[in-house]
Motif scaffolding. Structure first.
Motif, mmCIF file in Angstrom:
data_model
loop_
_atom_site.group_PDB
_atom_site.id
_atom_site.type_symbol
_atom_site.label_atom_id
_atom_site.label_comp_id
_atom_site.label_asym_id
_atom_site.label_seq_id
_atom_site.Cartn_x
_atom_site.Cartn_y
_atom_site.Cartn_z
ATOM 1 N N ALA A 4 -6.881 8.195 24.566
ATOM 2 C CA ALA A 4 -6.508 9.026 23.413
ATOM 3 C C ALA A 4 -5.529 10.093 23.808
ATOM 4 O O ALA A 4 -5.379 10.472 24.908
ATOM 5 N N SER A 12 1.360 10.900 21.968
ATOM 6 C CA SER A 12 0.568 10.243 20.928
ATOM 7 C C SER A 12 0.298 8.777 21.269
ATOM 8 O O SER A 12 0.912 8.213 22.170
ATOM 9 N N THR A 13 -0.650 8.206 20.557
ATOM 10 C CA THR A 13 -0.922 6.774 20.671
ATOM 11 C C THR A 13 -0.934 6.183 19.272
ATOM 12 O O THR A 13 -1.144 6.892 18.288
ATOM 13 N N THR A 14 -0.730 4.895 19.179
ATOM 14 C CA THR A 14 -0.761 4.236 17.881
ATOM 15 C C THR A 14 -2.202 3.919 17.501
ATOM 16 O O THR A 14 -3.097 3.874 18.349
ATOM 17 N N ARG A 57 5.616 11.355 22.750
ATOM 18 C CA ARG A 57 5.167 10.986 24.101
ATOM 19 C C ARG A 57 3.677 11.249 24.281
ATOM 20 O O ARG A 57 3.018 10.578 25.060
ATOM 21 N N ALA A 82 -3.319 0.850 19.354
ATOM 22 C CA ALA A 82 -3.686 1.100 20.744
ATOM 23 C C ALA A 82 -5.087 1.711 20.820
ATOM 24 O O ALA A 82 -5.872 1.380 21.704
ATOM 25 N N ARG A 83 -5.403 2.581 19.902
ATOM 26 C CA ARG A 83 -6.743 3.184 19.878
ATOM 27 C C ARG A 83 -7.808 2.126 19.625
ATOM 28 O O ARG A 83 -8.876 2.159 20.214
ATOM 29 N N ALA A 96 -7.203 2.093 24.157
ATOM 30 C CA ALA A 96 -6.272 2.857 24.980
ATOM 31 C C ALA A 96 -6.707 4.322 25.024
ATOM 32 O O ALA A 96 -7.422 4.798 24.151
#
Length: 57
Positions: free
Chosen positions: A57, A45-47, A43, A50-51, A55
């Protein structure tokens, strides 16, 4: 840490370099705790994709 199905958790323990030790834990409470930890970590984290899109961080 690796969760194997819903029945076991593989934990890497520090051993003498370069040896590694892996512990297999099948205790239901430990498996449940590992799953909760994993869910919370995901929950927060980002992919990578996405970064790249900018998106948060």
């Amino acid at each position: 840490m690796k969760i194997v199905g819903a029945v076991a958790v593989l934990l890497e323990a520090r051993g003498r370099v370069p040896q590694r030790t892996v512990i297999v834990v099948r205790d239901a409470a430990c498996v449940a705790a590992a799953r909760r930890y994993w869910d919370v970590a995901r929950r927060g984290s980002t992919t990578c994709a996405a970064r790249r899109r900018g998106a948060a961080a």
